[in-house]
Design an enzyme around this catalytic site. Structure first.
Site, PDB file in Angstrom:
ATOM      1  N   LYS A  17      37.847  16.002 105.226  1.00 25.97           N
ATOM      2  CA  LYS A  17      36.497  15.532 105.556  1.00 25.97           C
ATOM      3  C   LYS A  17      36.160  15.819 107.014  1.00 25.97           C
ATOM      4  CE  LYS A  17      32.558  13.352 105.653  1.00 25.97           C
ATOM      5  NZ  LYS A  17      32.371  11.935 105.398  1.00 25.97           N
ATOM      6  N   LYS A  59      31.607  10.851 115.756  1.00 27.67           N
ATOM      7  CA  LYS A  59      32.853  10.180 115.388  1.00 27.67           C
ATOM      8  C   LYS A  59      33.768  11.126 114.606  1.00 27.67           C
ATOM      9  CE  LYS A  59      33.408   7.567 111.782  1.00 27.67           C
ATOM     10  NZ  LYS A  59      33.375   6.501 110.744  1.00 27.67           N
TER      11      LYS A  59
END
Length: 295
Positions: free
Chosen positions: A170, A239
């Site tokens: 991811k 992030k």
């Protein structure tokens, strides 16, 4: 099949609604009581605490802002681990740090519980449609057990390796996505600066070798329309990039292109754009080029 969901934000809430529409019995918990009432009105069963949810549902999905909240939800006073049983399975869908995921898995195994990591890609629209991409890490037998459930919210459900592998893929996928969006933004901004029509530029790019999801979907739907509807924030992209860059640092490998992209994203983030959609990075580029990209 019955499943509990903790975290009813942009993604978790839409997953809950999609599963309800598919005939799945869904339990919910969120610290935001308004979110709870909304999804209860769709037919979800409210839980009093994470422990209460875990005691009633064999499968529990966590979709939370970060891994530290996941840990608190697991081990807190009324945490999931107080309600889990030996046949419980945690499906951790938070975008997280792979090393932390592995630590959580060790803790879960020590207590006699099971987990997989299963972060998603595709954003709010695909969550509503049930067409997310889901990348799964963990024991293949655990994956096989919940694959039919995951296929109700994901079109592409892929087992990618051991625990933590889902979160690794991811972060790396989003690293590519971030760099692609940024370089497409720079190229089109330069074209506009030189007098080109951005719509015609995209027509060329999307029938040529420069085509990407950014040029094919994000630019027509978010940038040219000046929509910039919030689905996946710039804060979340930064992030994810930080996670990817930390992995590279741990492995002591250079990341020349990705590092440059990361600095651009951090600059936009430092200027207060974190709560805006990640496609706002194009606005940041426009400011530097003194142009506006619109249809």
């Amino acid at each position: 099949m019955r499943v509990g969901i903790i975290g009813l934000g942009n993604m978790g809430g839409r997953m809950a609604k999609r599963l309800l529409e598919q005939g799945v019995e869904v339990g919910i918990f969120d610290v935001n009581k308004e979110f709870m009432r909304t999804y209860a009105s769709f037919g979800a069963e409210e839980a009093e605490s994470p422990a209460d949810l875990a005691s009633k549902f064999q499968y529990v999905i966590t979709v939370l802002p970060n891994v530290y909240i996941v840990k608190e939800i697991l081990v807190g006073e009324e945490g999931l681990m107080k309600g889990f049983s030996s046949n419980s399975l945690l499906i951790e869908m938070t975008t997280s740090i792979p090393s932390e995921t592995k630590e959580i898995n060790k803790m879960m195994k020590h207590a006699g519980f099971r987990m997989i990591d299963a972060p998603v890609s595709g954003g709010v629209k695909k969550a509503e449609e049930g067409t997310l991409s889901i990348m799964v890490g963990g024991d293949p037998s655990n994956f096989a057990e919940v694959e039919p459930l995951l296929e109700k919210i994901g079109q592409n459900v892929i087992h990618v390796g051991d625990i933590g592998a889902g979160h690794t893929v991811k972060a790396l996928n989003n690293m590519i996505s971030a760099a692609t969006l940024a370089v497409t933004g720079e190229a089109i901004a330069l074209g506009v600066k030189l007098g080109l029509d951005p719509t015609k530029m995209l027509s060329v790019i999307n029938t040529s070798t420069g085509k990407s999801f950014s040029s094919d979907f994000k630019f027509p739907n978010q940038v040219l329309t000046r929509n910039f509807e919030v689905g996946f924030t710039l804060d979340l992209m930064v992030k994810d990039l930080k996670i990817a860059m930390s992995m590279a640092e741990d492995e002591k490998v250079p990341m020349f292109i990705s590092s440059a992209s990361y600095q651009l994203w951090k600059q936009a983030w430092s200027e207060g754009k974190g709560n805006e959609d990640h496609t706002t990075i194009v606005k940041h580029i426009e400011e530097m080029f003194d142009v506006e990209i619109k249809a």
